[in-house]
Design an enzyme around this catalytic site. Structure first.
Site, PDB file in Angstrom:
ATOM      1  N   ARG A  48    -111.773-123.783 -49.799  1.00 21.83           N
ATOM      2  CA  ARG A  48    -112.422-124.884 -50.544  1.00 21.83           C
ATOM      3  C   ARG A  48    -111.415-125.874 -51.129  1.00 21.83           C
ATOM      4  O   ARG A  48    -111.684-127.071 -51.139  1.00 21.83           O
ATOM      5  CB  ARG A  48    -113.410-124.338 -51.586  1.00 21.83           C
ATOM      6  CG  ARG A  48    -112.840-123.483 -52.657  1.00 21.83           C
ATOM      7  CD  ARG A  48    -113.742-122.297 -52.993  1.00 21.83           C
ATOM      8  NE  ARG A  48    -113.261-121.159 -52.236  1.00 21.83           N
ATOM      9  CZ  ARG A  48    -114.019-120.233 -51.699  1.00 21.83           C
ATOM     10  NH1 ARG A  48    -115.299-120.258 -51.867  1.00 21.83           N
ATOM     11  NH2 ARG A  48    -113.480-119.254 -51.010  1.00 21.83           N
ATOM     12  N   THR A  49    -110.275-125.401 -51.591  1.00 15.55           N
ATOM     13  CA  THR A  49    -109.323-126.330 -52.203  1.00 15.55           C
ATOM     14  C   THR A  49    -108.773-127.306 -51.166  1.00 15.55           C
ATOM     15  O   THR A  49    -108.765-128.518 -51.372  1.00 15.55           O
ATOM     16  CB  THR A  49    -108.177-125.557 -52.885  1.00 15.55           C
ATOM     17  OG1 THR A  49    -108.750-124.629 -53.819  1.00 15.55           O
ATOM     18  CG2 THR A  49    -107.239-126.489 -53.626  1.00 15.55           C
ATOM     19  N   LYS A  76     -89.472-121.498 -37.838  1.00 15.45           N
ATOM     20  CA  LYS A  76     -88.119-121.533 -37.243  1.00 15.45           C
ATOM     21  C   LYS A  76     -87.048-121.456 -38.315  1.00 15.45           C
ATOM     22  O   LYS A  76     -85.859-121.656 -38.045  1.00 15.45           O
ATOM     23  CB  LYS A  76     -87.924-122.829 -36.459  1.00 15.45           C
ATOM     24  CG  LYS A  76     -88.893-123.037 -35.314  1.00 15.45           C
ATOM     25  CD  LYS A  76     -88.540-124.336 -34.586  1.00 15.45           C
ATOM     26  CE  LYS A  76     -89.593-124.713 -33.575  1.00 15.45           C
ATOM     27  NZ  LYS A  76     -89.385-126.076 -33.073  1.00 15.45           N
ATOM     28  N   ARG A  98     -99.785-126.144 -52.327  1.00 15.98           N
ATOM     29  CA  ARG A  98    -100.104-124.780 -52.763  1.00 15.98           C
ATOM     30  C   ARG A  98     -98.989-123.880 -52.265  1.00 15.98           C
ATOM     31  O   ARG A  98     -98.622-123.919 -51.091  1.00 15.98           O
ATOM     32  CB  ARG A  98    -101.443-124.328 -52.189  1.00 15.98           C
ATOM     33  CG  ARG A  98    -101.664-122.830 -52.355  1.00 15.98           C
ATOM     34  CD  ARG A  98    -103.066-122.404 -52.029  1.00 15.98           C
ATOM     35  NE  ARG A  98    -103.997-122.818 -53.060  1.00 15.98           N
ATOM     36  CZ  ARG A  98    -105.249-122.395 -53.145  1.00 15.98           C
ATOM     37  NH1 ARG A  98    -105.714-121.544 -52.258  1.00 15.98           N
ATOM     38  NH2 ARG A  98    -106.042-122.815 -54.111  1.00 15.98           N
ATOM     39  N   HIS A 126    -103.553-123.682 -61.607  1.00 15.79           N
ATOM     40  CA  HIS A 126    -104.385-124.296 -60.568  1.00 15.79           C
ATOM     41  C   HIS A 126    -105.211-125.365 -61.281  1.00 15.79           C
ATOM     42  O   HIS A 126    -106.412-125.218 -61.488  1.00 15.79           O
ATOM     43  CB  HIS A 126    -105.264-123.209 -59.936  1.00 15.79           C
ATOM     44  CG  HIS A 126    -106.010-123.627 -58.713  1.00 15.79           C
ATOM     45  ND1 HIS A 126    -105.976-124.904 -58.196  1.00 15.79           N
ATOM     46  CD2 HIS A 126    -106.837-122.920 -57.890  1.00 15.79           C
ATOM     47  CE1 HIS A 126    -106.739-124.946 -57.113  1.00 15.79           C
ATOM     48  NE2 HIS A 126    -107.262-123.763 -56.916  1.00 15.79           N
TER      49      HIS A 126
HETATM   50  C1  NCD Z   1    -108.451-119.446 -56.247  1.00 14.94           C
HETATM   51  C2  NCD Z   1    -107.015-119.590 -55.896  1.00 14.94           C
HETATM   52  O1  NCD Z   1    -106.640-119.662 -54.724  1.00 14.94           O
HETATM   53  O2  NCD Z   1    -106.263-119.672 -56.829  1.00 14.94           O
HETATM   54  N1  NCD Z   1    -109.368-119.981 -55.390  1.00 14.94           N
HETATM   55  C3  NCD Z   1    -109.605-121.325 -55.380  1.00 14.94           C
HETATM   56  O3  NCD Z   1    -108.713-122.126 -55.250  1.00 14.94           O
HETATM   57  N2  NCD Z   1    -110.870-121.710 -55.546  1.00 14.94           N
HETATM   58  C4  NCD Z   1    -108.811-118.117 -56.770  1.00 14.94           C
HETATM   59  C5  NCD Z   1    -108.583-116.902 -55.929  1.00 14.94           C
HETATM   60  O4  NCD Z   1    -107.872-116.915 -54.938  1.00 14.94           O
HETATM   61  O5  NCD Z   1    -109.141-115.872 -56.314  1.00 14.94           O
END
Ligand code: NCD
Length: 292
Positions: A48-49, A76, A98, A126
């Site tokens: 989703r992110t 690599k 991320r 986050h």
């Molecule tokens: C979270 C994450 O990746 O930090 N999910 C998200 O981005 N909606 C939470 C998780 O991984 O549990």
């Protein structure tokens, strides 16, 4: 969310609500980021992110560069710094990052000199998740001040909790962290109230915010985790009338929450997912204004 003050947060919530209204009306894509390129650099899995950042960038008229570490020169042996410099040299104006290492987005910002949006760094933060959660609550309750919110489960390893503890109190939300001892921060590390009993706290909460157990970060549940902390139907029935259930996803059904509650009338979970797009539009738009 560290470093974002209450008035900036409030402005981002308002901008997110404006974008949300626009999206509901199916207004054509806008051009706030026309001529800009936004790079998606996800070194950890995401559904989703990543999708919502991509859609948000496109809905603002930006070009999107998607970097996939599994099929890139990372395999690599290219370093994080060289990868980031390469993406910036290609013309990425804003980087969405991320990474499993805490602080990696800040490092990339320092190396490239480009604005970086933290889309999750290790167990630390986050921030756009906390923003979209605030937007979801604002839409549902029509105001945030005075709401009692409990964050339940693996708080210690959760970057979502890491941002919620900074954002929510600034918005007047009264926060309690709830979980077994091993999943809670040390009490001198946080200003936030903590509890090891969900059943004692539950009847007072307006918002029950569940977290996934982050096994990939070394979290392990004790045998009684589900008995003590799972949001099942009996616990849902013990909640205040009008109280809601939230979860950032991905859900581990049958661990922290059961199907009937995740999909039930109290659940705002899919609303949170949907608000990922307008909230990330608000953040990308603010960065675009700053560099235009
Ligand atoms: C979270 C994450 O990746 O930090 N999910 C998200 O981005 N909606 C939470 C998780 O991984 O549990």
């Amino acid at each position: 969310m560290r470093g974002v003050g209450a008035s900036d947060l409030q402005e981002l919530i308002e901008a997110s609500m404006r974008h949300s209204d626009r999206l509901q009306r199916h207004d054509p894509a806008s051009d706030e980021l026309a001529g800009f390129a936004v790079a998606m650099m996800f070194f950890e899995p995401s559904t989703r992110t990543r999708l919502s950042f991509e859609l948000a960038a496109r809905r603002l008229g930006a070009d999107v560069l998607t970097f996939d570490p599994a099929t890139s020169s990372t395999v690599k042996g290219e370093s994080l710094r060289d990868t980031a410099m390469t993406v910036a040299a290609l013309g990425a104006d804003i980087l969405v990052v991320r990474h499993g290492d805490e602080g990696a987005p800040d490092l990339i910002g320092d190396w490239t000199g480009r604005p970086v949006v933290n889309a999750g760094d290790g167990s630390r933060e986050h921030p756009t998740q906390a923003l979209l959660d605030a937007v979801t609550l604002e839409q549902h309750f029509g105001g945030l001040a005075g709401l009692a919110m409990g964050i339940v489960g693996d708080v210690r390893h959760s970057r979502v909790a890491g941002s919620l503890v900074h954002a929510m109190p600034q918005l007047g939300i009264d926060l309690t962290l709830i979980g077994p001892e091993g999943f809670l921060p040390d009490s001198d590390e946080t200003q936030t109230a903590i509890s090891t009993s969900l059943d004692e706290t539950l009847p007072h909460l307006d918002v029950v915010y569940l977290l996934r157990v982050q096994r990939e970060r070394g979290a392990a549940t004790s045998e009684d985790f589900e008995t003590r902390f799972q949001l099942n139907e009996a616990r849902s029935a013990a909640m205040k009338p009008g109280a809601v259930v939230m979860h950032p996803g991905p859900i581990n059904r049958g661990v922290e929450i059961v199907d009937d509650v995740a999909d039930g009338p109290r659940s705002l979970i899919l609303g949170q997912v949907g608000n990922g797009v307008p909230a990330r539009m608000a953040v990308l738009e603010a960065l675009g204004k700053a560099i235009r």
